[in-house]
Scaffold this motif. Sequence first.
Motif, PDB file in Angstrom:
ATOM      1  N   SER A 493       0.827  -1.213   0.000  1.00  0.00           N
ATOM      2  CA  SER A 493       0.000   0.000   0.000  1.00  0.00           C
ATOM      3  C   SER A 493       0.857   1.256   0.000  1.00  0.00           C
ATOM      4  N   LYS A 494       2.130   1.141   0.438  1.00  0.00           N
ATOM      5  CA  LYS A 494       3.010   2.307   0.493  1.00  0.00           C
ATOM      6  C   LYS A 494       4.001   2.351  -0.668  1.00  0.00           C
ATOM      7  N   ILE A 495       4.127   1.250  -1.405  1.00  0.00           N
ATOM      8  CA  ILE A 495       5.078   1.190  -2.510  1.00  0.00           C
ATOM      9  C   ILE A 495       4.327   0.905  -3.790  1.00  0.00           C
ATOM     10  N   ASN A 496       4.417   1.831  -4.736  1.00  0.00           N
ATOM     11  CA  ASN A 496       3.756   1.677  -6.037  1.00  0.00           C
ATOM     12  C   ASN A 496       4.799   1.240  -7.062  1.00  0.00           C
ATOM     13  N   LEU A 497       4.592   0.041  -7.641  1.00  0.00           N
ATOM     14  CA  LEU A 497       5.539  -0.535  -8.587  1.00  0.00           C
ATOM     15  C   LEU A 497       5.013  -0.402 -10.007  1.00  0.00           C
ATOM     16  N   LEU A 498       5.828   0.165 -10.891  1.00  0.00           N
ATOM     17  CA  LEU A 498       5.467   0.292 -12.299  1.00  0.00           C
ATOM     18  C   LEU A 498       6.489  -0.477 -13.127  1.00  0.00           C
ATOM     19  N   ILE A 499       5.992  -1.375 -14.024  1.00  0.00           N
ATOM     20  CA  ILE A 499       6.880  -2.142 -14.883  1.00  0.00           C
ATOM     21  C   ILE A 499       6.417  -2.008 -16.311  1.00  0.00           C
ATOM     22  N   ASN A 500       7.376  -1.767 -17.197  1.00  0.00           N
ATOM     23  CA  ASN A 500       7.031  -1.499 -18.585  1.00  0.00           C
ATOM     24  C   ASN A 500       7.963  -2.287 -19.503  1.00  0.00           C
ATOM     25  N   GLY A 501       7.392  -2.920 -20.541  1.00  0.00           N
ATOM     26  CA  GLY A 501       8.179  -3.579 -21.570  1.00  0.00           C
ATOM     27  C   GLY A 501       8.513  -5.023 -21.311  1.00  0.00           C
ATOM     28  N   LEU A 502       8.016  -5.620 -20.207  1.00  0.00           N
ATOM     29  CA  LEU A 502       8.359  -6.997 -19.870  1.00  0.00           C
ATOM     30  C   LEU A 502       7.861  -7.976 -20.932  1.00  0.00           C
ATOM     31  N   ASP A 503       6.619  -7.750 -21.402  1.00  0.00           N
ATOM     32  CA  ASP A 503       6.019  -8.683 -22.360  1.00  0.00           C
ATOM     33  C   ASP A 503       6.511  -8.464 -23.791  1.00  0.00           C
ATOM     34  N   GLU A 504       7.255  -7.383 -24.025  1.00  0.00           N
ATOM     35  CA  GLU A 504       7.688  -7.063 -25.385  1.00  0.00           C
ATOM     36  C   GLU A 504       9.014  -7.731 -25.759  1.00  0.00           C
ATOM     37  N   ILE A 505       9.639  -8.415 -24.795  1.00  0.00           N
ATOM     38  CA  ILE A 505      10.930  -9.064 -25.043  1.00  0.00           C
ATOM     39  C   ILE A 505      10.702 -10.562 -25.233  1.00  0.00           C
ATOM     40  N   SER A 506      11.332 -11.149 -26.245  1.00  0.00           N
ATOM     41  CA  SER A 506      11.220 -12.586 -26.519  1.00  0.00           C
ATOM     42  C   SER A 506      12.207 -13.328 -25.626  1.00  0.00           C
ATOM     43  N   TRP A 507      11.721 -13.718 -24.468  1.00  0.00           N
ATOM     44  CA  TRP A 507      12.603 -14.366 -23.494  1.00  0.00           C
ATOM     45  C   TRP A 507      13.053 -15.751 -23.958  1.00  0.00           C
ATOM     46  N   ASP A 508      12.297 -16.405 -24.836  1.00  0.00           N
ATOM     47  CA  ASP A 508      12.664 -17.744 -25.279  1.00  0.00           C
ATOM     48  C   ASP A 508      13.939 -17.727 -26.118  1.00  0.00           C
ATOM     49  N   GLN A 509      14.365 -16.531 -26.580  1.00  0.00           N
ATOM     50  CA  GLN A 509      15.594 -16.427 -27.356  1.00  0.00           C
ATOM     51  C   GLN A 509      16.826 -16.253 -26.477  1.00  0.00           C
ATOM     52  N   LEU A 510      16.635 -16.050 -25.167  1.00  0.00           N
ATOM     53  CA  LEU A 510      17.758 -15.902 -24.232  1.00  0.00           C
ATOM     54  C   LEU A 510      18.122 -17.243 -23.627  1.00  0.00           C
TER      55      LEU A 510
END
Length: 603
Positions: A493-510
């Motif tokens: 409730s005191k920490i607001n987390l924002l994440i952007n671009g996670l789904d745009e990377i092809s992790w299966d290629q790493l």
Amino acid sequence: MNSQKIANSSFYKNRYLYSFTGTDIFYFWRMIPKRIQFTLYIILIFIVFFSCQNPKKNTAKITNDKAKIEKTIHAADLFYKNKKFDSAFYFYNKARTKCNPNKDAKSYVYCMYYMSEIQQNHEDFIGSTITAKETIPYLNKIKDPNQVWNIYSVLGRNYYYTYDYPTAIYYYSKAFVLKVDRINTLEAKNNIAAIYLDQGKYNKALKIFLSISKEKLVLQNPIYYSKILDYIGICYLKLKNSKALTFFKKSIQINSATKHEEGLGKTYYNLAEYHHNNKALSMMYAKLSYKNHTLSGNTNDRLLALKFIIENTVSPSEIKENALLYIKENHRIYAFRQKAKNQFAKMKYDSKREKDENLKLKAQKIKNELQLEKQESKNIISYIIIILASCLIVFVYYYLTARNNRQKIEATYQSETRISKKLHDELANDIYHTLAFVENRNLSAEENRNYLLKKLDDIYSRTSDLSKKNIPTLSNQNFTISLKEMISGFSTSKINLLINGLDEISWDQLDEMKKVSVYRIIQELLVNMKKHSDATLVAISLQKGNNTIIINYTDNGKGIDSNKMVHKNGLHNIENRIRAIKGEVEIGSDFGKGFKVLIKFPA
């Protein structure tokens, strides 16, 4: 899957709650070391003892605080009277921070009024409005309506100077419903008429000014009377009525007799405009206006007169000289006022920060004092409830701690049993057969050596797999989900987390190593944030460039002094992981300005 976890968690919570019996309390009280039991007894004795003390001992402190506030206000008044406004503002601000507006609204509003006046005089109209409006919740506690009117008057002038005429009229009109002195009511009417004058409603303004000019209080005050005569003259001037000259001349006579330089400066300026068709006469009055405004220290009107002189001067050399003087004076005044605005804002901010640091403790202390004053007869019962609640908390703490320890021991035992069974069932026989093979075969033969190495490699691989049973898998299919779940676990409730671009990377290629490194690096950053930074907003941005993946981490925490930054375990681990995948890391932070990390590594 997640819903099942939540359901199980709720089950265990409820089980803890409803299986708590009196027998358990007695059992766990006996488990508490006698040294801690003795400490609890001593604390209870002190609580009961202090509950019987007379709270009237705080009266002396309250009286002393009141005397300090009055002394500080008196110092501020002296500075204000001597026109040392920066020092006056400092002491008014110091006094108001010590005031409790709920108990001493009069002193609080008094200080805030003069602070807003000083800000207004330095043309910090927005700052003045903010200061004045802070008093509005406490105006109903003020018995003197004239003090309330002072606040409304400041607000009216601020809105007038910022051309919000409807709001200015709204605050000026409040004088008509307050039982204030007659002079305050006349001032309100005067200010409303001045607004009508600016709006071009000359007849409406003239009517009000003429009615004010007949008031006995106005006739007895030469300076105020000359001001009203000047306003009447302006109205006639705008209406192109020759009566204007009569009122201007009468105002000149009164101001000359009283040696009121500011009033003379204003009337001379009006006469300069009145005689605009007679250049010589007009310039004479404009220069007289400039002279008197210079003597009175009225910088705004002095610049206005100088501007009039420039616009009506014929000689190019005089125009240049006066224009340079105008620019120089205007710049000096702007710089002075801007410095004052910043200075006053900093004073308020510093005092607010200091006050906020102790606000919780003071609020709790005041609340306790009020409760002691109002409910003195119920003190003993209140402390008994507190004692029982404290005991209950201690009992529950030890009960839950003991149960948690039992569960940990049980889980450890089950894990060891499982591992032991796995070692026995899957590896012991293979090791036995391998030993037998070594004893019965000739290891100098290449075929036997290769077979032995293959068996040992297989045993090693299975041992390694067994050691990793408790490490979460980060396969292509569940990496994104695992990463999101891990990050969301830090959101509160005191920490607001924002994440952007996670789904745009092809992790299966790493490859697996890079995915594990990304997972652990983000986890390390969030753990450090939660432990050390006191951040309320965290942003994590991931993007893919030319064969490069970029991770940008930012939070608004307290940061680290970049000159004193020490790469301890957390930062050291991050750098080691980045180097392992041939990446780069940049760490930027200044104390009080948050924490930033930029990570790049090849995709």
